[in-house]
Design a protein around this motif. Structure first.
Motif, PDB file in Angstrom:
ATOM      1  N   THR B 124      16.616   1.115   2.395  1.00 59.19           N
ATOM      2  CA  THR B 124      16.303  -0.137   1.718  1.00 59.19           C
ATOM      3  C   THR B 124      14.934  -0.086   1.045  1.00 59.19           C
ATOM      4  O   THR B 124      14.361  -1.117   0.739  1.00 59.19           O
ATOM      5  CB  THR B 124      16.348  -1.325   2.691  1.00 59.19           C
ATOM      6  N   GLU B 125      14.421   1.106   0.861  1.00 63.39           N
ATOM      7  CA  GLU B 125      13.166   1.340   0.123  1.00 63.39           C
ATOM      8  C   GLU B 125      11.946   0.749   0.808  1.00 63.39           C
ATOM      9  O   GLU B 125      10.894   0.626   0.195  1.00 63.39           O
ATOM     10  CB  GLU B 125      13.256   0.776  -1.309  1.00 63.39           C
ATOM     11  N   GLN B 126      12.083   0.386   2.105  1.00 65.11           N
ATOM     12  CA  GLN B 126      10.908  -0.194   2.768  1.00 65.11           C
ATOM     13  C   GLN B 126       9.809   0.849   2.961  1.00 65.11           C
ATOM     14  O   GLN B 126       8.619   0.541   2.861  1.00 65.11           O
ATOM     15  CB  GLN B 126      11.294  -0.784   4.121  1.00 65.11           C
ATOM     16  N   SER B 128       9.282   3.486   1.021  1.00 67.72           N
ATOM     17  CA  SER B 128       8.697   3.677  -0.306  1.00 67.72           C
ATOM     18  C   SER B 128       7.732   2.556  -0.647  1.00 67.72           C
ATOM     19  O   SER B 128       6.666   2.789  -1.197  1.00 67.72           O
ATOM     20  CB  SER B 128       9.805   3.660  -1.345  1.00 67.72           C
ATOM     21  N   SER B 129       8.146   1.336  -0.316  1.00 67.68           N
ATOM     22  CA  SER B 129       7.299   0.222  -0.722  1.00 67.68           C
ATOM     23  C   SER B 129       6.016   0.198   0.110  1.00 67.68           C
ATOM     24  O   SER B 129       4.971  -0.197  -0.383  1.00 67.68           O
ATOM     25  CB  SER B 129       8.060  -1.097  -0.652  1.00 67.68           C
ATOM     26  N   LEU B 130       6.081   0.678   1.345  1.00 70.29           N
ATOM     27  CA  LEU B 130       4.839   0.819   2.115  1.00 70.29           C
ATOM     28  C   LEU B 130       3.902   1.791   1.418  1.00 70.29           C
ATOM     29  O   LEU B 130       2.710   1.530   1.257  1.00 70.29           O
ATOM     30  CB  LEU B 130       5.145   1.348   3.514  1.00 70.29           C
ATOM     31  N   GLU B 131       4.477   2.939   0.995  1.00 69.57           N
ATOM     32  CA  GLU B 131       3.654   3.927   0.304  1.00 69.57           C
ATOM     33  C   GLU B 131       3.013   3.336  -0.933  1.00 69.57           C
ATOM     34  O   GLU B 131       1.837   3.560  -1.199  1.00 69.57           O
ATOM     35  CB  GLU B 131       4.512   5.124  -0.111  1.00 69.57           C
ATOM     36  N   MET B 132       3.809   2.569  -1.692  1.00 68.87           N
ATOM     37  CA  MET B 132       3.257   2.004  -2.918  1.00 68.87           C
ATOM     38  C   MET B 132       2.240   0.918  -2.624  1.00 68.87           C
ATOM     39  O   MET B 132       1.441   0.573  -3.473  1.00 68.87           O
ATOM     40  CB  MET B 132       4.383   1.454  -3.807  1.00 68.87           C
ATOM     41  N   MET B 133       2.300   0.339  -1.414  1.00 69.37           N
ATOM     42  CA  MET B 133       1.280  -0.643  -1.047  1.00 69.37           C
ATOM     43  C   MET B 133       0.083   0.047  -0.429  1.00 69.37           C
ATOM     44  O   MET B 133      -0.754  -0.593   0.208  1.00 69.37           O
ATOM     45  CB  MET B 133       1.850  -1.624  -0.032  1.00 69.37           C
ATOM     46  N   ALA B 134       0.033   1.368  -0.569  1.00 75.05           N
ATOM     47  CA  ALA B 134      -1.077   2.155  -0.047  1.00 75.05           C
ATOM     48  C   ALA B 134      -1.167   2.060   1.472  1.00 75.05           C
ATOM     49  O   ALA B 134      -2.244   2.053   2.048  1.00 75.05           O
ATOM     50  CB  ALA B 134      -2.402   1.753  -0.693  1.00 75.05           C
ATOM     51  N   VAL B 135      -0.017   1.926   2.133  1.00 74.97           N
ATOM     52  CA  VAL B 135       0.024   1.963   3.586  1.00 74.97           C
ATOM     53  C   VAL B 135       0.856   3.186   3.956  1.00 74.97           C
ATOM     54  O   VAL B 135       1.976   3.334   3.483  1.00 74.97           O
ATOM     55  CB  VAL B 135       0.691   0.696   4.153  1.00 74.97           C
ATOM     56  N   ASP B 136       0.301   4.062   4.765  1.00 77.85           N
ATOM     57  CA  ASP B 136       0.998   5.298   5.076  1.00 77.85           C
ATOM     58  C   ASP B 136       2.117   5.033   6.079  1.00 77.85           C
ATOM     59  O   ASP B 136       1.853   4.631   7.211  1.00 77.85           O
ATOM     60  CB  ASP B 136      -0.006   6.299   5.655  1.00 77.85           C
ATOM     61  N   PRO B 137       3.390   5.216   5.685  1.00 79.81           N
ATOM     62  CA  PRO B 137       4.479   4.922   6.621  1.00 79.81           C
ATOM     63  C   PRO B 137       4.442   5.807   7.870  1.00 79.81           C
ATOM     64  O   PRO B 137       4.925   5.393   8.918  1.00 79.81           O
ATOM     65  CB  PRO B 137       5.753   5.174   5.814  1.00 79.81           C
ATOM     66  N   LEU B 138       3.845   6.992   7.743  1.00 80.90           N
ATOM     67  CA  LEU B 138       3.763   7.841   8.935  1.00 80.90           C
ATOM     68  C   LEU B 138       2.927   7.166  10.009  1.00 80.90           C
ATOM     69  O   LEU B 138       3.261   7.192  11.186  1.00 80.90           O
ATOM     70  CB  LEU B 138       3.143   9.192   8.583  1.00 80.90           C
ATOM     71  N   ARG B 140       2.082   3.863  10.005  1.00 74.21           N
ATOM     72  CA  ARG B 140       2.492   2.486  10.253  1.00 74.21           C
ATOM     73  C   ARG B 140       3.833   2.420  10.992  1.00 74.21           C
ATOM     74  O   ARG B 140       4.036   1.573  11.848  1.00 74.21           O
ATOM     75  CB  ARG B 140       2.614   1.798   8.881  1.00 74.21           C
TER      76      ARG B 140
END
Lengths: 266, 259
Positions: B124-126, B128-138, B140
């Motif tokens: 659901t691109e969540q 990706s959207s974290l990455e684009m919000m400059a939050v590292d999904p790894l 977070r």
């Protein structure tokens, strides 16, 4: 006019298939630029390249004169705070309320007290007309509402650049009208630079300042909406008028019908 | 010839996957930690993977302890050694069954859920959207889940063993009439803290690490379609169960094999 993003001689391929072959385009600061083209030619890929999520094979992408593929990871994350992206699905966090979704970037990147965040979130929601929906969960929203919430989240940190990935895809006429109006109003009010990736011709012609049409791995036409409408390229005209057959063929490449029906296809 | 081509390609794929998994692990755990943000997220995940697995762990532990006591009693009573039922139940649970069965249950209950959740976030691109919000999904998304697994599973295994010992008491002492005093006192004198309890805990920490690593990686690396996620979830359960059983043998050999 200054360019916010410059793409120079970009080549990109994925799993052996060339998506872009040596294309160049510019996104002007403070303007709305639309990137259009038939489905499946990698318009979303273009946004991911601009956001540094993908790395090109050749060529360069410059954001404010700085090369995005050449950035170190930390710098890339800093630069991404000035960009934001509206995903096709909205990409709202399904385990948070609408309010928390919009507060998320503020809580992550600022040290604002909760009372100011509360005010900011409600202001953003008011701007997209969904202040009343603050306590709903994303699953309770309609598709159009989810996209408006995502839009409110995208503008939460007041970015300089917003990238819209198919903002009108799958919307009913009313929500489509609402989104067109919102994108236009937000751009004017916040003086944003916008990149809209879409294949909805009529909507884009009303909001874009400049249009690029991509097909067959390259830019097949570019110009202001007026210039595009009057383009004499048959490919551009086929796309604008939605003709079933033309330079982009109706049939997927295949052997001749005679061969196929007589059974000696191989 | 084709066999060798496939063999080579498969080996390369596996190695590449292992490389990606290691990168993910480094990105999630080694990178600059942010404890203020991490701790609340980790606590939330401990609730989801740990606390919510309690019921299945307690029930399984109870039944396994009861079965052990029943089986053990019928054998031991022939030799008049039913007094040793306590240590038999306790040692089997602490050394083997506690860590291994908890790990298998954990892989099925929590590991599969982790993979499915992360895979869906990807679909659901969540992420990706974290990455684009400059939050590292790894950091977070992945890191809190890894830590939560590593913290909660050893506790679950201890609870499993404790409940199992009580279940053994229920069947052995209350129903079959083994002397309660000998059940406890022989257990007390036989079970060694370092050799049995600590080694069991070390085992569960290793299992917890492997399971959550596989589960989070499979979700993070999944192909974001419904088939891709279902395949990733299956692989999580299969791979982590096999890894647990294989590692259990190696760890047991290292801990108890060499005297």
């Amino acid at each position: 006019m200054e360019n916010l993003i410059e793409i120079n001689n970009l080549t990109f391929s994925r799993s052996g298939r060339i998506i872009y072959d040596d294309i160049s385009l510019q996104i002007k600061k403070g303007k709305t630029t639309a990137i259009m083209g038939p489905s499946g030619i990698g318009k979303t890929t273009m946004l991911r390249l601009m956001g540094g999520q993908l790395v090109p094979d050749k060529g360069d992408i410059k954001f404010k004169g700085e090369s995005v593929p050449g950035m170190r990871r930390n710098r890339l994350y800093e630069v991404r705070r000035q960009m934001s992206m509206l995903f096709q699905s909205g990409a709202l966090f399904t385990d948070m309320t609408v309010f928390d979704n919009i507060a998320f970037p503020l809580r992550e990147h600022t040290k604002l007290p909760e009372s100011i965040i509360h005010t900011l979130v409600l202001l953003k929601l008011q701007a997209v007309g969904l202040r009343g929906a603050a306590d709903l969960m994303p699953a309770e929203l309609s598709g159009g509402m989810a996209r408006r919430v995502a839009l409110a989240r995208a503008i939460a940190l007041d970015p300089e650049l917003i990238m819209y990935d198919e903002p009108f895809g799958g919307q009913d006429p009313i929500s489509m009208g609402v989104l067109v109006k919102l994108i236009k109003a937000l751009n004017d009010a916040l003086q944003l630079t916008s990149v809209v990736v879409t294949h909805d011709v009529t909507e884009v012609l009303t909001i874009a300042d400049y249009i690029y049409i991509l097909a067959e791995q390259r830019v097949i036409g570019s110009g202001t909406p007026e210039q595009i409408k009057n383009s004499d390229s048959p490919l551009v005209q086929q796309f604008l008028q939605g003709q079933a057959d033309g330079p982009v063929p109706f049939h997927y490449p295949a052997s001749s019908t005679a061969q196929a029906f007589l059974g000696n296809e191989s | 010839m084709k066999f060798f081509i496939n063999l080579g390609a498969n080996t390369l794929n596996r190695l590449e996957m292992f490389g990606r998994a290691t990168f993910m692990l480094f990105g999630a755990i080694i990178a600059k930690p942010q404890p203020l943000k991490m701790i609340p997220l980790t606590i939330k995940q401990i609730h989801i993977v740990g606390v919510q697995s309690l019921l299945i762990i307690v029930i399984s532990g109870l039944f396994i302890g009861m079965v052990m006591a029943l089986q053990g009693y019928t054998i031991l009573v022939d030799y008049g050694a039913e007094g040793s039922l306590g240590p038999m139940v306790a040692l089997s649970l602490l050394r083997e069954l506690g860590p291994v069965v908890t790990a298998l249950l954990f892989a099925g209950r929590a590991g599969s859920a982790l993979t499915a959740e992360i895979g869906l976030m990807k679909a659901t691109e969540q992420l990706s959207s974290l990455e684009m919000m400059a939050v590292d999904p790894l950091r977070r998304v992945i890191a809190p889940r890894l830590w939560a697994g590593i913290i909660s599973m050893p506790m679950l295994a201890l609870i499993f063993s404790a409940v199992g010992i009580l279940g053994g008491h229920l069947v052995g002492v209350d129903w079959l009439g083994v002397d309660s005093g000998s059940y406890w006192s022989i257990m007390q004198s036989t079970v060694d803290w370092n050799k049995d309890v600590v080694n069991g805990i070390i085992k569960t920490i290793v299992f917890a690490f492997v399971i959550t690593w596989i589960a989070t990686f499979k979700g993070y690396d999944s192909i974001p379609t419904s088939e891709g996620i279902s395949k990733a979830t299956t692989e999580t359960v299969v791979f982590s169960s096999l890894a647990v059983l294989g590692l259990d043998f190696i760890l047991t050999a290292l801990m108890f094999g060499i005297e």
